[in-house]
Scaffold this motif. Sequence first.
Motif, PDB file in Angstrom:
ATOM      1  N   ASN A 177       0.866  -1.189   0.000  1.00  0.00           N
ATOM      2  CA  ASN A 177       0.000   0.000   0.000  1.00  0.00           C
ATOM      3  C   ASN A 177       0.900   1.236   0.000  1.00  0.00           C
ATOM      4  O   ASN A 177       1.366   1.683   1.038  1.00  0.00           O
ATOM      5  CB  ASN A 177      -0.910  -0.010   1.233  1.00  0.00           C
ATOM      6  CG  ASN A 177      -1.965   1.083   1.187  1.00  0.00           C
ATOM      7  OD1 ASN A 177      -1.749   2.158   0.631  1.00  0.00           O
ATOM      8  ND2 ASN A 177      -3.111   0.812   1.785  1.00  0.00           N
ATOM      9  N   LYS A 178       1.165   1.787  -1.196  1.00  0.00           N
ATOM     10  CA  LYS A 178       2.140   2.858  -1.334  1.00  0.00           C
ATOM     11  C   LYS A 178       1.811   4.090  -0.493  1.00  0.00           C
ATOM     12  O   LYS A 178       2.692   4.719   0.097  1.00  0.00           O
ATOM     13  CB  LYS A 178       2.272   3.259  -2.811  1.00  0.00           C
ATOM     14  CG  LYS A 178       2.918   2.194  -3.674  1.00  0.00           C
ATOM     15  CD  LYS A 178       4.331   1.877  -3.185  1.00  0.00           C
ATOM     16  CE  LYS A 178       5.002   0.816  -4.041  1.00  0.00           C
ATOM     17  NZ  LYS A 178       6.338   0.440  -3.507  1.00  0.00           N
ATOM     18  N   LYS A 179       0.517   4.454  -0.439  1.00  0.00           N
ATOM     19  CA  LYS A 179       0.126   5.636   0.319  1.00  0.00           C
ATOM     20  C   LYS A 179       0.435   5.452   1.808  1.00  0.00           C
ATOM     21  O   LYS A 179       1.042   6.326   2.451  1.00  0.00           O
ATOM     22  CB  LYS A 179      -1.363   5.923   0.123  1.00  0.00           C
ATOM     23  CG  LYS A 179      -1.847   7.194   0.801  1.00  0.00           C
ATOM     24  CD  LYS A 179      -3.312   7.456   0.507  1.00  0.00           C
ATOM     25  CE  LYS A 179      -3.787   8.725   1.204  1.00  0.00           C
ATOM     26  NZ  LYS A 179      -5.227   8.996   0.932  1.00  0.00           N
ATOM     27  N   VAL A 180       0.018   4.307   2.364  1.00  0.00           N
ATOM     28  CA  VAL A 180       0.268   4.011   3.781  1.00  0.00           C
ATOM     29  C   VAL A 180       1.763   3.881   4.040  1.00  0.00           C
ATOM     30  O   VAL A 180       2.296   4.410   5.023  1.00  0.00           O
ATOM     31  CB  VAL A 180      -0.471   2.719   4.202  1.00  0.00           C
ATOM     32  CG1 VAL A 180      -0.057   2.291   5.612  1.00  0.00           C
ATOM     33  CG2 VAL A 180      -1.974   2.931   4.126  1.00  0.00           C
ATOM     34  N   ASN A 182       4.373   5.110   2.313  1.00  0.00           N
ATOM     35  CA  ASN A 182       5.105   6.375   2.204  1.00  0.00           C
ATOM     36  C   ASN A 182       4.862   7.280   3.412  1.00  0.00           C
ATOM     37  O   ASN A 182       5.774   7.956   3.901  1.00  0.00           O
ATOM     38  CB  ASN A 182       4.714   7.109   0.917  1.00  0.00           C
ATOM     39  CG  ASN A 182       5.233   6.407  -0.320  1.00  0.00           C
ATOM     40  OD1 ASN A 182       6.198   5.635  -0.254  1.00  0.00           O
ATOM     41  ND2 ASN A 182       4.595   6.654  -1.465  1.00  0.00           N
ATOM     42  N   PHE A 183       3.620   7.293   3.908  1.00  0.00           N
ATOM     43  CA  PHE A 183       3.305   8.079   5.096  1.00  0.00           C
ATOM     44  C   PHE A 183       4.062   7.537   6.308  1.00  0.00           C
ATOM     45  O   PHE A 183       4.575   8.302   7.136  1.00  0.00           O
ATOM     46  CB  PHE A 183       1.798   8.062   5.353  1.00  0.00           C
ATOM     47  CG  PHE A 183       1.348   9.008   6.432  1.00  0.00           C
ATOM     48  CD1 PHE A 183       1.265  10.367   6.182  1.00  0.00           C
ATOM     49  CD2 PHE A 183       1.015   8.539   7.695  1.00  0.00           C
ATOM     50  CE1 PHE A 183       0.858  11.252   7.177  1.00  0.00           C
ATOM     51  CE2 PHE A 183       0.602   9.412   8.691  1.00  0.00           C
ATOM     52  CZ  PHE A 183       0.528  10.769   8.432  1.00  0.00           C
ATOM     53  N   TYR A 184       4.150   6.220   6.375  1.00  0.00           N
ATOM     54  CA  TYR A 184       4.893   5.585   7.467  1.00  0.00           C
ATOM     55  C   TYR A 184       6.371   5.936   7.383  1.00  0.00           C
ATOM     56  O   TYR A 184       7.007   6.260   8.395  1.00  0.00           O
ATOM     57  CB  TYR A 184       4.701   4.069   7.423  1.00  0.00           C
ATOM     58  CG  TYR A 184       5.672   3.322   8.322  1.00  0.00           C
ATOM     59  CD1 TYR A 184       5.490   3.321   9.702  1.00  0.00           C
ATOM     60  CD2 TYR A 184       6.770   2.652   7.788  1.00  0.00           C
ATOM     61  CE1 TYR A 184       6.382   2.652  10.531  1.00  0.00           C
ATOM     62  CE2 TYR A 184       7.659   1.973   8.607  1.00  0.00           C
ATOM     63  CZ  TYR A 184       7.469   1.988   9.974  1.00  0.00           C
ATOM     64  OH  TYR A 184       8.356   1.334  10.802  1.00  0.00           O
ATOM     65  N   GLN A 185       6.953   5.870   6.187  1.00  0.00           N
ATOM     66  CA  GLN A 185       8.371   6.175   6.011  1.00  0.00           C
ATOM     67  C   GLN A 185       8.680   7.615   6.434  1.00  0.00           C
ATOM     68  O   GLN A 185       9.743   7.890   7.001  1.00  0.00           O
ATOM     69  CB  GLN A 185       8.785   5.959   4.552  1.00  0.00           C
ATOM     70  CG  GLN A 185       8.856   4.498   4.131  1.00  0.00           C
ATOM     71  CD  GLN A 185       9.887   3.713   4.930  1.00  0.00           C
ATOM     72  OE1 GLN A 185      10.979   4.194   5.204  1.00  0.00           O
ATOM     73  NE2 GLN A 185       9.518   2.497   5.319  1.00  0.00           N
ATOM     74  N   LEU A 186       7.743   8.516   6.171  1.00  0.00           N
ATOM     75  CA  LEU A 186       7.939   9.907   6.576  1.00  0.00           C
ATOM     76  C   LEU A 186       7.990  10.037   8.096  1.00  0.00           C
ATOM     77  O   LEU A 186       8.808  10.784   8.641  1.00  0.00           O
ATOM     78  CB  LEU A 186       6.811  10.781   6.020  1.00  0.00           C
ATOM     79  CG  LEU A 186       6.743  12.227   6.542  1.00  0.00           C
ATOM     80  CD1 LEU A 186       7.980  13.018   6.105  1.00  0.00           C
ATOM     81  CD2 LEU A 186       5.467  12.916   6.079  1.00  0.00           C
ATOM     82  N   ASN A 187       7.117   9.298   8.784  1.00  0.00           N
ATOM     83  CA  ASN A 187       6.909   9.528  10.221  1.00  0.00           C
ATOM     84  C   ASN A 187       7.467   8.452  11.149  1.00  0.00           C
ATOM     85  O   ASN A 187       7.282   8.555  12.365  1.00  0.00           O
ATOM     86  CB  ASN A 187       5.405   9.675  10.495  1.00  0.00           C
ATOM     87  CG  ASN A 187       4.807  10.886   9.817  1.00  0.00           C
ATOM     88  OD1 ASN A 187       5.295  12.003   9.976  1.00  0.00           O
ATOM     89  ND2 ASN A 187       3.762  10.677   9.036  1.00  0.00           N
TER      90      ASN A 187
END
Length: 362
Positions: A177-180, A182-187
């Motif tokens: 799930n790219k959206k989830v 990528n958001f995880y990688q940011l935070n």
Amino acid sequence: MRNQNKQESFKKLQALLNELPWYVEEYINHKLRKLSTASLFNYCHDYKIFFNWMIAEQLWNGSMKDIPLERLEQMTVLEVESFLNYLHYQLDNKELTVNRKLSALKSLFNYLQNIAETPDLKPYIHRNVMAKIEFNEIKESMETRANKMEGKILLGDEYEKFRLFVAHDYGEINKENKKVYNFYQLNKERDTAIISLILGSGLRLSELVGLDLDDIDFSKYCARVIRKGNKEQFVFFSRTAMADLQDYLSVRTIKYKVDKNNKSLFVSAPMGPKGTTRRLTARAVEKLVEKYAAAFGKPALSVHKLRHSFATRYHQEINDVPKLRRQLGHSSIQTTMIYTHIKNDDLKMAVDKMDMPIEQDE
């Protein structure tokens, strides 16, 4: 930033006071140095419920703001009991909640009778009906409360497993799930630091989100926090929490595009047309804990349950209730005593060994 938050809380409190009788504002000003604005806001909310009930029951014909002291002095025991029944049966308040609202009323009425004075040194009211009202007897024992809590906190190896889940495993299970992802990688560094700090110190949610960069003492492994009652205290945290916090701080400026004037420790991703980075809100922290807890398989886990998890582990390993009371910032040692009733036989490491062996590789 902390001053700005305090000012905003104070404005909300003042807005609510504008709806209430003048003597409530006087009472709140009397308490302002002793209690947090959040606590006083809850008091005022309780008073608003009480006064609205009086009007609905036609115990006062007029606006809430105009309810006079004389009407409070004439309140009967039956009227107050009727209000408490209204809270319990119509608003579905639990006994503890009813007790809290009754406590707020008792405090106000006590001020009006025993502390406030007219210009000729007379009390505002001579008769205090709230002094005749007893609190609900809470039948639930400490053992019962502890047993209920036990299934909702981290015990044994779950403590470190949950931290590692936030730091690594959550990303692995959401790679598709790219959206989830990528958001995880940011935070992930920020979120790991938040979880680790609560698990390594027992900080309250309000204390955590109120932290500034200057509040962290990196040499003594402690943080300066403002506890309930606006009391300043230095709270110690674990070496693992420090390591996770330093990992987050190493990427904080770059990842979140933080202005040098923003001293908030935990920040959110840039938002709005101007891409402003703001202090992370309490609700945002609650939501991120809920997200990781659900994915971990313990959906009942919350920020407060993480605090309970720390306290349980601390007690099992250190067995020093007064020290735990200070660490948690409890005003009463009875509140801390609940952790002596939680059974957790598989804990074997001391608190200062809760860390991963980060020093051994150096």
